[in-house]
Write a protein that holds these residues in place. Structure first.
Motif, mmCIF file in Angstrom:
data_model
loop_
_atom_site.group_PDB
_atom_site.id
_atom_site.type_symbol
_atom_site.label_atom_id
_atom_site.label_comp_id
_atom_site.label_asym_id
_atom_site.label_seq_id
_atom_site.Cartn_x
_atom_site.Cartn_y
_atom_site.Cartn_z
ATOM 1 N N SER A 99 58.587 83.692 -25.490
ATOM 2 C CA SER A 99 57.373 84.203 -24.856
ATOM 3 C C SER A 99 57.713 85.402 -23.991
ATOM 4 C CB SER A 99 56.726 83.107 -24.007
ATOM 5 O OG SER A 99 57.496 82.863 -22.839
ATOM 6 N N THR A 100 56.697 85.974 -23.373
ATOM 7 C CA THR A 100 56.920 87.133 -22.510
ATOM 8 C C THR A 100 57.721 86.783 -21.268
ATOM 9 O OG1 THR A 100 54.777 86.717 -21.468
ATOM 10 C CG2 THR A 100 54.825 88.298 -23.298
ATOM 11 N N THR A 101 57.777 85.505 -20.929
ATOM 12 C CA THR A 101 58.516 85.074 -19.730
ATOM 13 C C THR A 101 59.869 84.465 -20.070
ATOM 14 O OG1 THR A 101 57.374 82.929 -19.771
ATOM 15 C CG2 THR A 101 56.396 84.695 -18.428
ATOM 16 N N GLY A 102 60.225 84.473 -21.351
ATOM 17 C CA GLY A 102 61.506 83.906 -21.751
ATOM 18 C C GLY A 102 61.363 82.865 -22.830
ATOM 19 N N MET A 103 62.348 82.014 -22.951
ATOM 20 C CA MET A 103 62.371 80.988 -24.000
ATOM 21 C C MET A 103 61.834 79.668 -23.448
ATOM 22 S SD MET A 103 63.904 82.275 -26.841
ATOM 23 C CE MET A 103 65.267 81.421 -27.627
ATOM 24 N N GLU A 104 60.882 79.086 -24.158
ATOM 25 C CA GLU A 104 60.255 77.845 -23.721
ATOM 26 C C GLU A 104 60.665 76.695 -24.632
ATOM 27 O OE1 GLU A 104 56.128 78.674 -23.882
ATOM 28 O OE2 GLU A 104 56.175 80.145 -22.247
ATOM 29 N N LEU A 105 60.787 75.508 -24.052
ATOM 30 C CA LEU A 105 61.100 74.315 -24.831
ATOM 31 C C LEU A 105 59.959 73.993 -25.783
ATOM 32 C CD1 LEU A 105 62.479 71.967 -22.009
ATOM 33 C CD2 LEU A 105 63.782 73.502 -23.497
#
Length: 280
Positions: free
Chosen positions: A181-187
């Motif tokens: 995502s735009t904020t990094g990697m999500e679980l």
């Protein structure tokens, strides 16, 4: 195409069906999802009906408001509920890690629903070293910032267990585990799975799972083990083969926990397993 069905307690669980032939229900590992079985679809959709499910709290399925419901017996109940939803009396199961434990529980409690079982890097003994490794990341934020970052760093992080993995395979691995995502990697799973595992291990008791393995008697059985697995130890692997000399057993070179299911050894075992299954 992803579809959903509703469990007895009101959760919407995602599933997918591809191909035709003998039905094989694919059950993923603790933090994994149906995408792990993409290689199975690519190789076997012309020989089998590949049914994939995201267990509760994983992938596209609903998260459970009560994380204590993330248990193997409840997830086994959900798997059988999917077969009921699809009108299938029996199916084979390809179970990766926790998915294999679910398959053994079903063998012990509803064996008449099974055509056979393929265990991917799991057995009736779980190496404590592997569980310790899992607890270092379970429910924790992803350490990588993008798929490219993961593909570059995973070969180093997993160099002790995974070798001869292409960059594309690492990219696929990262996309199955996380969402960029735009904020990094999500679980791609509920981080409260950690609470469930911690609570279930709080007693310090290690249940004897060999009776569950014994429940597989008279069913077609296959098993894979990553050569460098820290979950399925060599001693347990040998005992499984001694108890079931008819078991289709393949050790996957240069793989740890768990094989990707696209390796030659994996493809060979799955092909033999499908050929051994009775037709419902």
């Amino acid at each position: 195409m992803i579809q959903t069905f509703t469990t007895h307690d009101g959760l919407n669980l995602a599933y997918d069906i591809t191909g035709s032939g003998v039905p094989i229900l694919c059950l993923a590992g603790l933090t994994r999802n149906m995408d792990d079985f993409d290689p199975v679809i690519a190789a076997f959709a012309n020989q089998a009906q590949i049914i994939r499910i995201d267990s509760r709290g994983r992938g596209a399925s609903d998260y459970d408001l009560n994380p204590q419901n993330y248990t193997i017996p409840i997830e086994a109940h959900d798997a059988l509920a999917l077969l009921d939803h699809l009108g299938l009396e029996r199916a084979a199961i390809l179970g990766t890690s926790r998915g294999g434990l679910i398959a053994m529980v079903i063998a012990a409690t509803a064996k008449d629903r099974l055509l056979g079982v393929l265990l991917n890097d799991i057995g009736p003994e779980i190496d404590h070293k592997g569980m310790s490794t899992i607890m270092t990341y379970l429910g924790r934020p992803c350490a990588y910032v993008s798929y490219d970052d993961a593909a570059q760093k995973l070969p180093i992080a997993l160099s002790g267990s995974f070798k001869n993995v292409t960059e594309k395979q690492w990219q696929d691995y990262a996309r199955r585990l996380w969402h960029e995502s735009t904020t990094g990697m999500e679980l791609r799973y509920d981080p409260k799975l950690r609470e469930a595992i911690e609570a279930q291990g709080a007693t310090g008791e290690t249940p004897d799972l060999w009776p569950l393995f014994d429940a597989l008697t008279d069913l077609p059985l296959a098993a894979l083990r990553g050569e460098n697995s820290d979950i399925l130890c060599e001693k347990c692997w040998q005992k499984m083969q001694n108890l079931r000399p008819d078991m289709i057993a393949r050790e996957v070179k240069d793989r740890g926990h768990v094989p990707f299911l696209d390796e030659p050894e994996s493809i060979d075992a799955i092909a033999l397993f499908i050929a051994a299954l009775p037709r419902p």
